[in-house]
Motif scaffolding. Structure first.
Motif, mmCIF file in Angstrom:
data_model
loop_
_atom_site.group_PDB
_atom_site.id
_atom_site.type_symbol
_atom_site.label_atom_id
_atom_site.label_comp_id
_atom_site.label_asym_id
_atom_site.label_seq_id
_atom_site.Cartn_x
_atom_site.Cartn_y
_atom_site.Cartn_z
ATOM 1 N N HIS A 1 0.705 -1.414 0.130
ATOM 2 C CA HIS A 1 0.155 0.199 0.228
ATOM 3 C C HIS A 1 0.872 1.227 -0.049
ATOM 4 O O HIS A 1 2.175 1.302 0.682
ATOM 5 C CB HIS A 1 -0.969 0.169 1.598
ATOM 6 C CG HIS A 1 -1.938 -1.044 1.521
ATOM 7 N ND1 HIS A 1 -3.389 -0.247 0.223
ATOM 8 C CD2 HIS A 1 -2.523 -1.885 1.779
ATOM 9 C CE1 HIS A 1 -4.254 -1.022 0.718
ATOM 10 N NE2 HIS A 1 -4.254 -2.216 1.592
ATOM 11 N N GLY A 2 0.231 1.924 -0.302
ATOM 12 C CA GLY A 2 0.991 3.764 -0.505
ATOM 13 C C GLY A 2 1.070 3.791 -2.183
ATOM 14 O O GLY A 2 0.902 5.586 -1.460
ATOM 15 N N GLY A 3 1.149 4.026 -2.687
ATOM 16 C CA GLY A 3 1.688 4.982 -3.471
ATOM 17 C C GLY A 3 -0.004 5.152 -4.268
ATOM 18 O O GLY A 3 0.036 6.946 -4.973
ATOM 19 N N VAL A 4 -0.899 5.735 -3.253
ATOM 20 C CA VAL A 4 -2.630 6.286 -3.971
ATOM 21 C C VAL A 4 -2.453 6.246 -2.690
ATOM 22 O O VAL A 4 -2.860 6.268 -2.193
ATOM 23 C CB VAL A 4 -2.980 5.044 -4.910
ATOM 24 C CG1 VAL A 4 -4.913 6.167 -4.817
ATOM 25 C CG2 VAL A 4 -2.663 4.963 -5.681
ATOM 26 N N ARG A 5 -2.854 8.069 -3.154
ATOM 27 C CA ARG A 5 -2.996 9.003 -1.118
ATOM 28 C C ARG A 5 -4.402 9.027 -0.876
ATOM 29 O O ARG A 5 -5.257 8.671 0.160
ATOM 30 C CB ARG A 5 -2.713 10.159 -1.124
ATOM 31 C CG ARG A 5 -2.544 10.946 -0.060
ATOM 32 C CD ARG A 5 -2.383 10.177 1.658
ATOM 33 N NE ARG A 5 -2.847 11.166 2.374
ATOM 34 C CZ ARG A 5 -3.419 10.724 3.303
ATOM 35 N NH1 ARG A 5 -4.329 9.727 2.805
ATOM 36 N NH2 ARG A 5 -4.092 11.587 4.374
ATOM 37 N N THR A 6 -5.466 9.343 -2.352
ATOM 38 C CA THR A 6 -6.792 9.220 -1.941
ATOM 39 C C THR A 6 -7.947 8.246 -2.243
ATOM 40 O O THR A 6 -9.292 8.072 -2.686
ATOM 41 C CB THR A 6 -7.601 10.697 -2.992
ATOM 42 O OG1 THR A 6 -7.224 10.610 -4.382
ATOM 43 C CG2 THR A 6 -5.996 12.108 -2.647
ATOM 44 N N ARG A 7 -7.641 6.793 -2.173
ATOM 45 C CA ARG A 7 -8.368 6.185 -2.492
ATOM 46 C C ARG A 7 -7.677 4.885 -1.999
ATOM 47 O O ARG A 7 -7.102 4.655 -1.290
ATOM 48 C CB ARG A 7 -8.738 6.306 -3.953
ATOM 49 C CG ARG A 7 -9.173 6.278 -4.675
ATOM 50 C CD ARG A 7 -8.989 6.350 -6.720
ATOM 51 N NE ARG A 7 -10.226 6.806 -7.093
ATOM 52 C CZ ARG A 7 -11.427 6.709 -7.636
ATOM 53 N NH1 ARG A 7 -12.044 5.494 -6.877
ATOM 54 N NH2 ARG A 7 -11.859 7.376 -8.201
ATOM 55 N N GLY A 8 -9.183 3.610 -1.733
ATOM 56 C CA GLY A 8 -8.069 3.015 -0.965
ATOM 57 C C GLY A 8 -8.134 2.510 0.938
ATOM 58 O O GLY A 8 -9.279 3.873 1.149
#
Length: 426
Positions: free
Chosen positions: A165-172
Motif C-alpha cells: 500500500h501507499g502509492g495512492v493517497r486518496t483512494r483505498g
C-alpha cells in the motif's frame, strides 16, 4: 492521414495504442508547440510522454546531435566513449548516491529491467516488493512488478512480486486517514507483509506514479519504508523515469521528497534526459552495480549520438534553471486547474507537483471513475489545439499534463483555458 492509418493497422500490432478517433501524424515541433501533417498547430502538454523535457527542436541539442553524427554514430560499449563518460560523470554527481556507477540503456523499461537484475543478483533473491497501481515498463520482468493490471498482460513472471500500500493517497482503505496516520498504516502493512516472507531483494517504487495517474504518497513515506527495509537488508529502487530531472519542481529527483534516510540504493532514469533521444540508465553504488559476475555489454546503450544529446540537454536544463521554472509555472498552472476543477462536477481531484499534473474525472456526484469522459476531453482538447495524455489505475480516467519544462506563464494560461473549454464541452 487515412492512408497512413490504414498502413499502420496493416503492419503493426493491434495492442500498439494510438490516441484519438482520428490519429494524428506529428511532423515537426518548436518550443512547446507541434504541428501535424494537415498543418494544425498544437500546444504540447504531454511532450511525447514526458520525454521532450526542455523544448522541441532545442538548438543546443540538435546541434550536438548533428555534430556528433558527423563524427561517428556508433561504436558500442566495447570501446571508450567520451560523451558517455562525460554524461555518466554528471549524472553520478547529481544522483546523490555515494561512489555511484552509471549504466546506460536505451529506455526506461530496460533501465528498470537492469535494476531488477542487479538487486536480485546482489541479494540472491527473486522476491520483489512493488507498489499497487505502479508501472515500470513493458519487458517481461518490468511487467511482472507492474501493479496496474491495464498494463500487465501476463501473470507469468521471473520474479515473485508482493504489492504494498501507499502509492495512492486518496483512494483505498487508508484514504480517510491523516498523512501521518496514512504513513503509519502503510508501514504497518509493509511490516506485516515482511513477516510472511523472507529474503526480499528490493522495493521498486515511483515517487510519483506516472501511468497510474500522477498519484503520490505523503512526503516521507519512502523514508519510513526505508527504515524497515534497512533492518531487513532490502534494497530501495527509485524509478525516476518520469519524476527525474526537476520535473516535480520542488526537487531534482522524486526521491528527495523522502530523503530523511538518504538516497536510494538504485536509481533508474530515462525519458527527459534525451529530450527525445533514446536514453535510459541505472545509477547504483559501486558494490551493487559491480555485483554481476558475468560478462555484459550494451550494443546501443550509451550511443555517442544519444550521449551528446544528453550532455547538451542536461546543460541547458541546469543553466536555465528549468527545475525552478517547473516549480513556478507549474505551481501557477496547478492552482489555475484546481480553480477550474472546482467548477466542474466531473473533476474529482486535481493533483501534482511542478509540471506533472493529473486531473481525475468521475461520474458527477460519485467516486466512480469515468474513462469515457476522459477520452472525450482528450478529443475535445485536441480539437481546440491542446495535446494532453491520460492514465490512471481506475480505467484511465485521469488527464495527464506534463509540458516541456520551459513552459511560459502565457502558455500555461493558454493551456489551462483550452482544457477548461474541453472539460465544459464534455
Amino acid at each position: 492521414m487515412t492512408d497512413l492509418y490504414g498502413r499502420h493497422k496493416a503492419v503493426l500490432p493491434d495492442w500498439l495504442a494510438l490516441y484519438y478517433d482520428r490519429p494524428i501524424e506529428i511532423t515537426h515541433g518548436e518550443g512547446r508547440h507541434v504541428w501535424d501533417a494537415d498543418g494544425n498547430r498544437y500546444l504540447d502538454f504531454f511532450g511525447g510522454i514526458l520525454t521532450t523535457m526542455t523544448a522541441h527542436a532545442l538548438p543546443e541539442v540538435t546541434k550536438a546531435v548533428s555534430e556528433q553524427a558527423a563524427r561517428i554514430i556508433h561504436s558500442s560499449t566495447l570501446y571508450l566513449n567520451r560523451p558517455m563518460v562525460e554524461l555518466a560523470e554528471r549524472i553520478a554527481a547529481l544522483s546523490g548516491i555515494p561512489d555511484a556507477r552509471v549504466f546506460f540503456t536505451t529506455s526506461g523499461t530496460e533501465a528498470n529491467d537492469t535494476a531488477l537484475l542487479l538487486a536480485t543478483a546482489y541479494r540472491r533473491s527473486n522476491q520483489i516488493l512493488a507498489m499497487r497501481n505502479s508501472y515500470h515498463g513493458r519487458s517481461f520482468s518490468a511487467v511482472s512488478v507492474t501493479g496496474n493490471h491495464a498494463w500487465s498482460p501476463t501473470s507469468l513472471s521471473p520474479l515473485q512480486t508482493l504489492y504494498v500500500h501507499g502509492g495512492v493517497r486518496t483512494r483505498g482503505p487508508y484514504a480517510g486517514l491523516t498523512d501521518a496516520q496514512f504513513i503509519q498504516a502503510c508501514v504497518a502493512d509493509l511490516e506485516d507483509l515482511l513477516g510472511h516472507t523472507r529474503d526480499v531483494a528490493a522495493l521498486i517504487a515511483e515517487p510519483v506514479q506516472g501511468v497510474g495517474g500522477f498519484t503520490s504518497p505523503p512526503d516521507g513515506l519512502y523514508a519510513a519504508f526505508r527504515e524497515v527495509l534497512d533492518r531487513h537488508g532490502i534494497l530501495w529502487i527509485s524509478d525516476e523515469v518520469q519524476t527525474g530531472w526537476g520535473r516535480t519542481g520542488e526537487h531534482f529527483w522524486g526521491w528527495q521528497a523522502h530523503a530523511q534516510n538518504g538516497p536510494p540504493d538504485i536509481l533508474t532514469f530515462a525519458k527527459g534526459i534525451g529530450n527525445g533521444m533514446s536514453i535510459g540508465g541505472v545509477v547504483a553504488r559501486a558494490e551493487v552495480m559491480n555485483c554481476l559476475d558475468a560478462n555484459s555489454i550494451s550494443t546501443f546503450g550509451g550511443s555517442p549520438v544519444t550521449m551528446a544529446a544528453g550532455v547538451a540537454n542536461l546543460s541547458y536544463l541546469l543553466e536555465h534553471d528549468l527545475q525552478g521554472n517547473a516549480r513556478r509555472v507549474g505551481g501557477l498552472l496547478l492552482e489555475r486547474l484546481r480553480a477550474i476543477g472546482a467548477g466542474v462536477p466531473a473533476v474529482r481531484e486535481v493533483r501534482g507537483r511542478g509540471l506533472m499534473i493529473g486531473v481525475e474525472l468521475v461520474r458527477p456526484g460519485t467516486d466512480e471513475a469515468d474513462p469515457k469522459a476522459a477520452g472525450k476531453v482528450l478529443e475535445a482538447a485536441r480539437e481546440s489545439g491542446l495535446l494532453i495524455g491520460k492514465g490512471g489505475g481506475h480505467n484511465t480516467s485521469v488527464l495527464r499534463i506534463a509540458p516541456p519544462l520551459s513552459l511560459t506563464v502565457a502558455e500555461a494560461e493558454e493551456g489551462a483555458s483550452l482544457l477548461e473549454q474541453a472539460l465544459r464541452a464534455v
